[in-house]
Design a protein around this motif. Structure first.
Motif, PDB file in Angstrom:
ATOM      1  N   THR A   1      90.075 -57.129  39.190  1.00  0.00           N
ATOM      2  CA  THR A   1      89.774 -58.481  39.584  1.00  0.00           C
ATOM      3  C   THR A   1      88.291 -58.769  39.342  1.00  0.00           C
ATOM      4  O   THR A   1      87.446 -57.957  39.701  1.00  0.00           O
ATOM      5  CB  THR A   1      90.110 -58.680  41.073  1.00  0.00           C
ATOM      6  OG1 THR A   1      91.482 -58.323  41.268  1.00  0.00           O
ATOM      7  CG2 THR A   1      89.888 -60.132  41.477  1.00  0.00           C
ATOM      8  N   TRP A   2      88.005 -59.886  38.731  1.00  0.00           N
ATOM      9  CA  TRP A   2      86.642 -60.346  38.483  1.00  0.00           C
ATOM     10  C   TRP A   2      85.860 -59.454  37.520  1.00  0.00           C
ATOM     11  O   TRP A   2      84.640 -59.463  37.520  1.00  0.00           O
ATOM     12  CB  TRP A   2      85.858 -60.514  39.802  1.00  0.00           C
ATOM     13  CG  TRP A   2      86.523 -61.463  40.746  1.00  0.00           C
ATOM     14  CD1 TRP A   2      87.161 -61.135  41.908  1.00  0.00           C
ATOM     15  CD2 TRP A   2      86.662 -62.871  40.597  1.00  0.00           C
ATOM     16  NE1 TRP A   2      87.685 -62.258  42.494  1.00  0.00           N
ATOM     17  CE2 TRP A   2      87.386 -63.348  41.702  1.00  0.00           C
ATOM     18  CE3 TRP A   2      86.252 -63.784  39.626  1.00  0.00           C
ATOM     19  CZ2 TRP A   2      87.704 -64.672  41.875  1.00  0.00           C
ATOM     20  CZ3 TRP A   2      86.578 -65.109  39.802  1.00  0.00           C
ATOM     21  CH2 TRP A   2      87.287 -65.548  40.913  1.00  0.00           C
ATOM     22  N   PRO A   5      83.772 -61.759  34.921  1.00  0.00           N
ATOM     23  CA  PRO A   5      82.530 -62.292  35.492  1.00  0.00           C
ATOM     24  C   PRO A   5      81.490 -61.198  35.773  1.00  0.00           C
ATOM     25  O   PRO A   5      80.285 -61.441  35.653  1.00  0.00           O
ATOM     26  CB  PRO A   5      82.996 -62.963  36.788  1.00  0.00           C
ATOM     27  CG  PRO A   5      84.412 -63.352  36.506  1.00  0.00           C
ATOM     28  CD  PRO A   5      84.958 -62.239  35.650  1.00  0.00           C
ATOM     29  N   PHE A   6      81.944 -60.016  36.163  1.00  0.00           N
ATOM     30  CA  PHE A   6      81.007 -58.912  36.395  1.00  0.00           C
ATOM     31  C   PHE A   6      80.272 -58.551  35.103  1.00  0.00           C
ATOM     32  O   PHE A   6      79.044 -58.432  35.082  1.00  0.00           O
ATOM     33  CB  PHE A   6      81.764 -57.693  36.935  1.00  0.00           C
ATOM     34  CG  PHE A   6      80.940 -56.444  36.990  1.00  0.00           C
ATOM     35  CD1 PHE A   6      79.903 -56.305  37.911  1.00  0.00           C
ATOM     36  CD2 PHE A   6      81.181 -55.397  36.118  1.00  0.00           C
ATOM     37  CE1 PHE A   6      79.140 -55.143  37.969  1.00  0.00           C
ATOM     38  CE2 PHE A   6      80.430 -54.236  36.156  1.00  0.00           C
ATOM     39  CZ  PHE A   6      79.400 -54.105  37.086  1.00  0.00           C
ATOM     40  N   GLN A   8      79.919 -60.473  32.467  1.00  0.00           N
ATOM     41  CA  GLN A   8      79.067 -61.620  32.108  1.00  0.00           C
ATOM     42  C   GLN A   8      77.793 -61.612  32.936  1.00  0.00           C
ATOM     43  O   GLN A   8      76.710 -61.912  32.431  1.00  0.00           O
ATOM     44  CB  GLN A   8      79.826 -62.940  32.295  1.00  0.00           C
ATOM     45  CG  GLN A   8      79.050 -64.142  31.806  1.00  0.00           C
ATOM     46  CD  GLN A   8      78.758 -64.080  30.318  1.00  0.00           C
ATOM     47  OE1 GLN A   8      79.662 -63.938  29.498  1.00  0.00           O
ATOM     48  NE2 GLN A   8      77.483 -64.155  29.945  1.00  0.00           N
ATOM     49  N   GLU A  31      87.884 -57.721  27.246  1.00  0.00           N
ATOM     50  CA  GLU A  31      86.816 -58.552  27.813  1.00  0.00           C
ATOM     51  C   GLU A  31      85.445 -58.008  27.439  1.00  0.00           C
ATOM     52  O   GLU A  31      84.528 -58.770  27.155  1.00  0.00           O
ATOM     53  CB  GLU A  31      86.961 -58.623  29.331  1.00  0.00           C
ATOM     54  CG  GLU A  31      88.154 -59.458  29.770  1.00  0.00           C
ATOM     55  CD  GLU A  31      88.151 -59.725  31.253  1.00  0.00           C
ATOM     56  OE1 GLU A  31      87.460 -60.683  31.661  1.00  0.00           O
ATOM     57  OE2 GLU A  31      88.826 -58.985  31.984  1.00  0.00           O
TER      58      GLU A  31
END
Length: 198
Positions: A1-2, A5-6, A8, A31
């Protein structure tokens, strides 16, 4: 999860990752490739199911006796199990094979050479050994048994990995200086011929 974003957030903070490794769930590497394309990605599969027989194989280590001691036959079986997944993940830069398999050094060397030959034909890169902490033994016979695979790896652009950790206190980087476990890889690497240091 996430995870995206981590990653990024690391990019935004100017903190590049040198290596990102995924085991079994390889989707995070997509990703990483999208957000941080300069990171070196490593994938490993712990198990795979033969679609013909329905048998699930533990890919972390093979017993030579299960293949009549034939490293070539073991490589054939391993290759048939992993390539369907490997082909679906072109964003993986290198594929790690066995994990912390701390015996049968000569047989492993022959297995890895056969796997690297197959990988070379498919334009894939492999990561050998994934030595457990404190391995390989600092015994010249054992080191010599790993040399053929490591020599081939160096000549063909493949890699070796080692789990080199432990003995370093949190918040005290000076303990690294004398850490036998965290720096163990330097000891066996120094025992290798210069042309066998991938």
């Amino acid at each position: 999860t996430w995870f995206g974003p981590f990653i990024q957030g690391l990019v935004d903070a100017g903190v590049p990752l040198a290596i990102v490794k995924a085991v079994d769930d390889l989707s995070p590497l997509r990703e990483v490739e999208r957000i941080m394309p300069d990171a070196f990605t490593v994938g490993r599969l712990n198990s795979a199911t033969d679609p013909t027989t329905g048998v699930t194989w533990d890919l972390q280590a093979f017993k030579p006796s299960d293949f009549g001691n034939s490293a070539v036959e073991a490589a054939r079986v391993y290759w048939s199990l992993v390539t369907p997944t490997w082909i679906r993940y072109p964003e993986v830069d290198a594929w790690e094979l066995f994990n912390e398999y701390s015996s049968d050094w000569d047989w492993q060397s022959r297995f890895y050479i056969e796997m690297m030959r197959r990988a070379d034909e498919a334009d894939l890169k492999l990561v050998l050994y994934a030595f457990s902490t404190g391995n390989p033994p600092l015994d010249q016979t054992v080191i010599d048994q790993t040399v053929p695979a490591l020599r081939y790896a160096m000549a063909h652009g493949h890699y070796v990995s080692s789990h080199a950790y432990g003995g370093v206190l949190v918040g005290d980087p000076e303990t690294l200086e004398g850490s036998y476990l965290a720096l163990y890889h330097r000891l066996w690497y120094a025992m290798l011929p210069e042309d066998a240091r991938p």
